[in-house]
Design a protein around this motif. Structure first.
Motif, PDB file in Angstrom:
ATOM      1  N   SER A 301       0.819  -1.204   0.000  1.00 14.16           N
ATOM      2  CA  SER A 301       0.000   0.000   0.000  1.00 14.16           C
ATOM      3  C   SER A 301       0.860   1.263   0.000  1.00 14.16           C
ATOM      4  CB  SER A 301      -0.916   0.008   1.227  1.00 14.16           C
ATOM      5  OG  SER A 301      -1.629   1.218   1.307  1.00 14.16           O
ATOM      6  N   THR A 302       0.442   2.256  -0.786  1.00 13.00           N
ATOM      7  CA  THR A 302       1.108   3.565  -0.797  1.00 13.00           C
ATOM      8  C   THR A 302       0.212   4.641  -0.182  1.00 13.00           C
ATOM      9  OG1 THR A 302       0.263   4.004  -3.027  1.00 13.00           O
ATOM     10  CG2 THR A 302       2.453   2.971  -2.848  1.00 13.00           C
ATOM     11  N   ARG A 303      -0.855   4.217   0.481  1.00 19.61           N
ATOM     12  CA  ARG A 303      -1.782   5.177   1.078  1.00 19.61           C
ATOM     13  C   ARG A 303      -1.127   5.920   2.246  1.00 19.61           C
ATOM     14  NH1 ARG A 303      -4.263   0.251   0.527  1.00 19.61           N
ATOM     15  NH2 ARG A 303      -6.133   0.101  -0.772  1.00 19.61           N
ATOM     16  N   ASP A 304      -1.624   7.130   2.500  1.00 15.65           N
ATOM     17  CA  ASP A 304      -1.215   7.890   3.682  1.00 15.65           C
ATOM     18  C   ASP A 304      -2.135   7.480   4.831  1.00 15.65           C
ATOM     19  OD1 ASP A 304      -0.558   9.640   5.679  1.00 15.65           O
ATOM     20  OD2 ASP A 304      -1.309  11.438   4.636  1.00 15.65           O
ATOM     21  N   LEU A 305      -1.637   6.616   5.717  1.00 10.48           N
ATOM     22  CA  LEU A 305      -2.427   6.112   6.838  1.00 10.48           C
ATOM     23  C   LEU A 305      -1.865   6.593   8.175  1.00 10.48           C
ATOM     24  CD1 LEU A 305      -2.887   2.467   5.498  1.00 10.48           C
ATOM     25  CD2 LEU A 305      -4.540   4.345   5.396  1.00 10.48           C
ATOM     26  N   SER A 306      -1.179   7.722   8.139  1.00 13.11           N
ATOM     27  CA  SER A 306      -0.583   8.271   9.364  1.00 13.11           C
ATOM     28  C   SER A 306      -1.643   8.651  10.394  1.00 13.11           C
ATOM     29  CB  SER A 306       0.266   9.497   9.025  1.00 13.11           C
ATOM     30  OG  SER A 306      -0.511  10.483   8.348  1.00 13.11           O
ATOM     31  N   CYS A 307      -2.890   8.799   9.947  1.00 14.69           N
ATOM     32  CA  CYS A 307      -3.982   9.143  10.864  1.00 14.69           C
ATOM     33  C   CYS A 307      -4.327   8.009  11.817  1.00 14.69           C
ATOM     34  CB  CYS A 307      -5.225   9.509  10.063  1.00 14.69           C
ATOM     35  SG  CYS A 307      -5.757   8.215   8.910  1.00 14.69           S
ATOM     36  N   LEU A 308      -4.109   6.760  11.379  1.00 10.33           N
ATOM     37  CA  LEU A 308      -4.555   5.602  12.156  1.00 10.33           C
ATOM     38  C   LEU A 308      -3.617   5.378  13.338  1.00 10.33           C
ATOM     39  CD1 LEU A 308      -6.652   3.320  12.304  1.00 10.33           C
ATOM     40  CD2 LEU A 308      -5.088   1.915  10.957  1.00 10.33           C
ATOM     41  N   ARG A 309      -4.155   5.536  14.544  1.00 14.35           N
ATOM     42  CA  ARG A 309      -3.327   5.419  15.741  1.00 14.35           C
ATOM     43  C   ARG A 309      -3.638   4.183  16.566  1.00 14.35           C
ATOM     44  NH1 ARG A 309      -0.378   9.916  16.533  1.00 14.35           N
ATOM     45  NH2 ARG A 309       0.943   8.348  17.510  1.00 14.35           N
ATOM     46  N   ASN A 310      -4.892   3.730  16.545  1.00 14.35           N
ATOM     47  CA  ASN A 310      -5.285   2.602  17.392  1.00 14.35           C
ATOM     48  C   ASN A 310      -6.085   1.576  16.608  1.00 14.35           C
ATOM     49  OD1 ASN A 310      -4.366   3.819  19.974  1.00 14.35           O
ATOM     50  ND2 ASN A 310      -6.009   5.278  19.575  1.00 14.35           N
ATOM     51  N   VAL A 311      -5.710   0.321  16.763  1.00 18.80           N
ATOM     52  CA  VAL A 311      -6.522  -0.796  16.306  1.00 18.80           C
ATOM     53  C   VAL A 311      -7.015  -1.511  17.562  1.00 18.80           C
ATOM     54  CG1 VAL A 311      -6.463  -3.104  15.284  1.00 18.80           C
ATOM     55  CG2 VAL A 311      -5.522  -1.164  14.033  1.00 18.80           C
ATOM     56  N   ILE A 312      -8.329  -1.588  17.715  1.00 12.46           N
ATOM     57  CA  ILE A 312      -8.916  -2.287  18.857  1.00 12.46           C
ATOM     58  C   ILE A 312      -9.398  -3.635  18.359  1.00 12.46           C
ATOM     59  CG2 ILE A 312     -10.658  -2.205  20.673  1.00 12.46           C
ATOM     60  CD1 ILE A 312     -10.031   0.990  18.866  1.00 12.46           C
ATOM     61  N   THR A 313      -9.029  -4.703  19.039  1.00  8.77           N
ATOM     62  CA  THR A 313      -9.428  -6.032  18.598  1.00  8.77           C
ATOM     63  C   THR A 313     -10.034  -6.808  19.761  1.00  8.77           C
ATOM     64  OG1 THR A 313      -8.674  -8.140  17.637  1.00  8.77           O
ATOM     65  CG2 THR A 313      -7.081  -6.906  18.960  1.00  8.77           C
ATOM     66  N   GLY A 314     -11.104  -7.521  19.478  1.00  4.75           N
ATOM     67  CA  GLY A 314     -11.769  -8.333  20.493  1.00  4.75           C
ATOM     68  C   GLY A 314     -12.657  -9.359  19.830  1.00  4.75           C
ATOM     69  N   GLY A 315     -13.128 -10.313  20.608  1.00  2.00           N
ATOM     70  CA  GLY A 315     -14.028 -11.328  20.083  1.00  2.00           C
ATOM     71  C   GLY A 315     -13.347 -12.560  19.549  1.00  2.00           C
ATOM     72  N   ALA A 316     -12.087 -12.435  19.167  1.00  5.62           N
ATOM     73  CA  ALA A 316     -11.284 -13.558  18.673  1.00  5.62           C
ATOM     74  C   ALA A 316      -9.821 -13.165  18.800  1.00  5.62           C
ATOM     75  CB  ALA A 316     -11.635 -13.898  17.232  1.00  5.62           C
ATOM     76  N   ILE A 317      -8.947 -14.150  18.782  1.00  8.18           N
ATOM     77  CA  ILE A 317      -7.527 -13.899  19.014  1.00  8.18           C
ATOM     78  C   ILE A 317      -6.875 -13.253  17.800  1.00  8.18           C
ATOM     79  CG2 ILE A 317      -5.291 -15.046  19.315  1.00  8.18           C
ATOM     80  CD1 ILE A 317      -6.737 -17.105  21.063  1.00  8.18           C
ATOM     81  N   MET A 318      -6.063 -12.227  18.047  1.00  6.61           N
ATOM     82  CA  MET A 318      -5.145 -11.707  17.043  1.00  6.61           C
ATOM     83  C   MET A 318      -3.747 -12.154  17.455  1.00  6.61           C
ATOM     84  SD  MET A 318      -4.378  -7.826  15.648  1.00  6.61           S
ATOM     85  CE  MET A 318      -5.955  -7.647  14.821  1.00  6.61           C
ATOM     86  N   THR A 319      -3.129 -12.971  16.629  1.00  2.00           N
ATOM     87  CA  THR A 319      -1.846 -13.561  16.979  1.00  2.00           C
ATOM     88  C   THR A 319      -0.732 -12.519  16.944  1.00  2.00           C
ATOM     89  OG1 THR A 319      -1.494 -14.215  14.680  1.00  2.00           O
ATOM     90  CG2 THR A 319      -2.494 -15.845  16.141  1.00  2.00           C
ATOM     91  N   SER A 320       0.358 -12.847  17.614  1.00  2.00           N
ATOM     92  CA  SER A 320       1.496 -11.929  17.663  1.00  2.00           C
ATOM     93  C   SER A 320       2.082 -11.704  16.272  1.00  2.00           C
ATOM     94  CB  SER A 320       2.575 -12.472  18.602  1.00  2.00           C
ATOM     95  OG  SER A 320       2.979 -13.773  18.221  1.00  2.00           O
TER      96      SER A 320
END
Length: 544
Positions: A301-320
């Motif tokens: 991706s070449t998008r400007d995603l500097s705005c994204l600061r937090n990813v919240i995850t729940g309901g299922a495991i997000m692996t390391s």
């Protein structure tokens, strides 16, 4: 002071009428417009005789208390308007899984004693096929999401609310008004979890400050909303708790809810496009089911995603592994693991970042949480032997709608305190941290040993060739039940059973290793990203 969700929304809308509340495709609604539309819907419901017919609602009097409104839609602004509009009429809205077959729909709608059904045109045929088997429904409201006819006796959403007054509904809101969340669980038919609105606000919808203090006045919510404006995208379907909780948290902080363009499935490329366009700061995901495709989409991706600061995850495991990939692409990202359930609200959080390192679901025992003994009679101390039940006290549900036996089983009283025990097995270590093992309902008893499906799944996902995996038990003459892994490989990768077993051995004991593997083109999951263990059971053991 105890509060009502509609009360908070009205106050924030009055304070910040020009701030954007919802962005969905080419539609943008300010808080002032959202207030108008939800009031109009509330007045529409009241004009048809719906509302609260008892001064207070409770588990005991729900049948003669508030009327219930079903939301049978994909993500859209009308879904969120439906929730808040119903609250403002003192009608209790509830979620309906758009994947349910007729038998499940009929059961759920009758179980809920549904009086009003709001549904998308694309689902109208399904409504037509079951409506005669749900005699309690008195009003059908149809929302256009694609071309189609209005079904007989239904009214069209947009025209109907436009004809109603936008004055504040003449009702007395109550913190005892119901919030209903249907949960499918892993076994049996869906169950309706009944919350008092004040309790769900404190437990899951932003009624606490970051330091744990409770906001106990409308003025405090308004003041908090003045300090910052959160731009959030809840990617899971609103028909599940994760999506609606995140959206209501955003409303209760005066933020902007951005709805992804593709509402039928999680489309990582489309999600990233909307994040860049709308400068989304917080993104809600469900484990690897959403996180893995997102990480892959970020690869080139070449998008400007500097705005994204937090990813919240729940309901299922997000692996390391997935977390590391996301942080490598977005070095300033915080990944916030959230633990909880429909029956508990939030139970814990953990933050992974480039600075703090990456972990998979490492939680400490927070306030109001305890670990109960196997028989649920004692509270276990740190460093106890064996596993216990993760339980939460304080602001918890009234119980399950029309299911007293299940209510008594899930919400026991221990040492004079009522707890919610949704079924997670844990060990409280000597240092006060929790070792999570998974849901008791999806354990596999193999040779007398209990094996939690989630720990085997997590071990498999460390393998670089594995895109997704779900684990289930299969009957075995030798073991009683044996572990079988259903695996979806990454594109272009080939089957290597020895390599998969070797990777698992690095993370789990040998007796937990899969005895067999089933390879599929795609692992079937619910729209929320949760594992569908009923499907998995049929795949590994068709005779079951």
């Amino acid at each position: 002071m105890e509060l009502n969700l509609a009360q908070i929304n009205e106050a924030i809308s009055q304070a910040y009428p020009t701030r954007e509340a919802i962005v969905f495709r080419d539609k943008r609604f300010t808080y002032g417009e959202f207030e108008q539309r939800t009031r109009q819907l509330a007045n529409l419901l009241i004009s048809h005789g719906f509302g609260c017919h008892n001064p207070r609602s409770s588990l005991e009097n729900w049948k003669s208390g508030q009327d219930h409104l079903g939301l049978y839609m994909y993500n859209c602004n009308e879904y969120l308007e439906g929730m808040l509009g119903a609250f403002k009429a003192r009608v209790a809205p509830f979620n309906i899984n758009y994947r349910y077959v007729d038998e499940e729909l009929i059961y759920l709608l009758n179980n809920a004693n549904t009086k009003v059904l709001v549904f998308h045109t694309s689902l109208a045929d399904r409504v037509q096929s079951i409506r005669d088997k749900v005699p309690s429904i008195r009003l059908f409201i149809q929302v256009h999401d694609e071309e189609g006819e209005i079904i007989p006796d239904a009214i069209e959403y947009e025209n109907s609310i436009a004809s109603c007054s936008a004055t504040k509904p003449d009702v007395e809101l109550d913190p005892d008004d119901l919030y209903i969340l249907y949960t499918g669980g892993t076994t049996g038919m869906p169950k309706g979890v009944l919350w008092r609105q004040h309790d769900i606000l404190i437990a899951a919808l932003g009624g606490r400050r970051s330091n744990g203090e409770i906001l106990d006045s409308v003025e405090e919510f308004v003041a908090r909303a003045n300090r910052s404006v959160r731009v959030s995208m809840p990617a899971p379907p609103f028909m599940h708790g994760a999506g609606t909780w995140n959206s209501l948290q955003t409303f209760n902080s005066g933020g902007t809810n951005v709805i992804q363009d593709n509402v039928r499935k999680f489309d990582a490329e489309s999600v990233l496009d909307v994040i860049e366009k709308e400068r989304v700061e917080n993104l809600m995901l469900v484990g690897d089911a959403f996180g893995r495709p997102l990480a892959d989409a970020l690869e080139n991706s070449t998008r400007d995603l500097s705005c994204l600061r937090n990813v919240i995850t729940g309901g299922a495991i997000m692996t390391s592994t997935t977390k590391e990939d996301l942080i490598n692409h977005l070095p300033n990202l915080n990944i916030i693991d959230t633990a909880g359930s429909s029956e508990t609200g939030g139970q814990g959080t953990h933050v992974s970042s480039k600075k703090n390192g990456v972990s998979t679901g490492s939680f400490n025992l927070s306030d109001l949480n305890v670990v109960l003994s196997e028989d649920r009679s004692e509270i276990l101390d740190a460093g106890h032997e064996g596993l216990g039940w993760w339980a939460r006290g304080g602001n918890i549900p009234l119980g399950y709608l029309d299911d007293q036996n299940k209510t008594e089983d899930t919400f026991p009283t221990v040492k004079g305190v009522r707890y919610s025990v949704p079924g997670d097995k844990v060990r409280l270590l000597a240092d006060g941290s929790l070792e999570l093992h998974g849901r008791e309902s999806v354990t596999i008893n193999s040779g007398g040993e209990k094996i939690f499906a989630e720990e085997v799944e997590q071990a498999l996902k460390h393998h670089p060739d594995v895109f997704d995996s779900v684990v289930a038990g299969r009957k075995s003459e030798r073991w009683g039940s044996e572990v079988v892994a259903i695996v979806q490989l990454r594109e272009g990768r080939s089957k290597d059973l020895d390599s998969l077993r070797e990777e698992c051995e690095k993370h789990i004991a040998r007796y937990k290793l899969p005895k067999d593997f089933v390879f599929v083109d795609e692992v079937f999951r619910s729209p929320s990203g949760k594992a569908d263990y009923k499907w998995a059971k049929r795949i590994v053991d068709p005779s079951s």
